[in-house]
Design a protein around this motif. Structure first.
Motif, PDB file in Angstrom:
ATOM      1  N   LEU A 147       0.831  -1.094   0.100  1.00  0.00           N
ATOM      2  CA  LEU A 147       0.038  -0.094   0.071  1.00  0.00           C
ATOM      3  C   LEU A 147       0.827   1.135   0.002  1.00  0.00           C
ATOM      4  O   LEU A 147       1.959   1.313   0.751  1.00  0.00           O
ATOM      5  CB  LEU A 147      -0.861  -0.074   1.224  1.00  0.00           C
ATOM      6  N   LEU A 205     -10.213   3.203   1.893  1.00  0.00           N
ATOM      7  CA  LEU A 205     -10.049   2.931   3.088  1.00  0.00           C
ATOM      8  C   LEU A 205     -11.284   2.479   3.842  1.00  0.00           C
ATOM      9  O   LEU A 205     -12.228   3.451   3.895  1.00  0.00           O
ATOM     10  CB  LEU A 205      -9.272   4.292   3.792  1.00  0.00           C
ATOM     11  N   LEU A 214      -7.020   4.300  -1.498  1.00  0.00           N
ATOM     12  CA  LEU A 214      -5.826   3.655  -1.603  1.00  0.00           C
ATOM     13  C   LEU A 214      -5.067   3.212  -2.853  1.00  0.00           C
ATOM     14  O   LEU A 214      -5.902   2.998  -3.776  1.00  0.00           O
ATOM     15  CB  LEU A 214      -6.183   2.354  -0.825  1.00  0.00           C
TER      16      LEU A 214
END
Length: 172
Positions: free
Chosen positions: A66, A138, A146
């Motif tokens: 991420l 998110l 994200l």
């Protein structure tokens, strides 16, 4: 206040508990990620070393993380960040992904790895993008998008796992 001595004591106490742990508890300790409850890096290594990965035939190695995960921790909290990690794990296990994701794990921090079905580059990209689209927000804040950084190494022959992991990270 915790000192380095108290950390050592905590670890020693955990080792003492291991003597009375069941096989299932030891398995969880060795092969499951503490935060997500999902498979960890040791679990994936075990699949490679015991030959279970070879039974699926040819595969590719995917490694991703991420982007700006530290910022999620700092702005939203560790609880939000942990839930984002769990969301990724749920997506890796989702029924719609079982036909192309053979084995997957959370490596550490915000890093994940998977052995995936050998496919054309176009098909691989399509499926990976669909996976990331499914986990693009998110949890708890749909306005926060994200982003992921991903590399896929196509494996054409048997290769050392350490090299395979490096190939996925370099592709990333």
């Amino acid at each position: 206040m915790e000192t380095s001595n108290s950390k050592k004591l905590t670890i020693a106490i955990d080792y003492e508990k291991m003597d009375s742990m069941t096989k299932e508890e030891l398995f969880e300790l060795a092969y499951k990620d503490e935060i997500t409850g999902y498979n960890n890096w040791n679990w994936l290594l075990e699949k490679i070393h015991t030959g279970k990965a070879a039974k699926v035939g040819n595969f590719s190695f995917m490694h991703f993380d991420l982007k700006k995960f530290k910022m999620i921790n700092e702005i939203y909290s560790h609880e939000f960040a942990d839930e984002a990690l769990r969301q990724v794990c749920r997506a890796l296990e989702a029924e719609e992904n079982k036909d192309w994701i053979y084995f997957a794990c959370r490596c550490d921090n915000d890093n994940f790895a998977a052995l995936i079905k050998e496919m054309s580059e176009e098909e691989t990209e399509k499926r990976v993008m669909k996976l990331f689209d499914s986990i693009s927000h998110l949890p708890g804040d749909p306005s926060y998008h994200l982003y992921y950084r991903c590399g896929v190494a196509m494996v054409e022959k048997e290769v050392e796992f350490a090299i395979l992991a490096d190939m996925g990270k370099m592709a990333q």
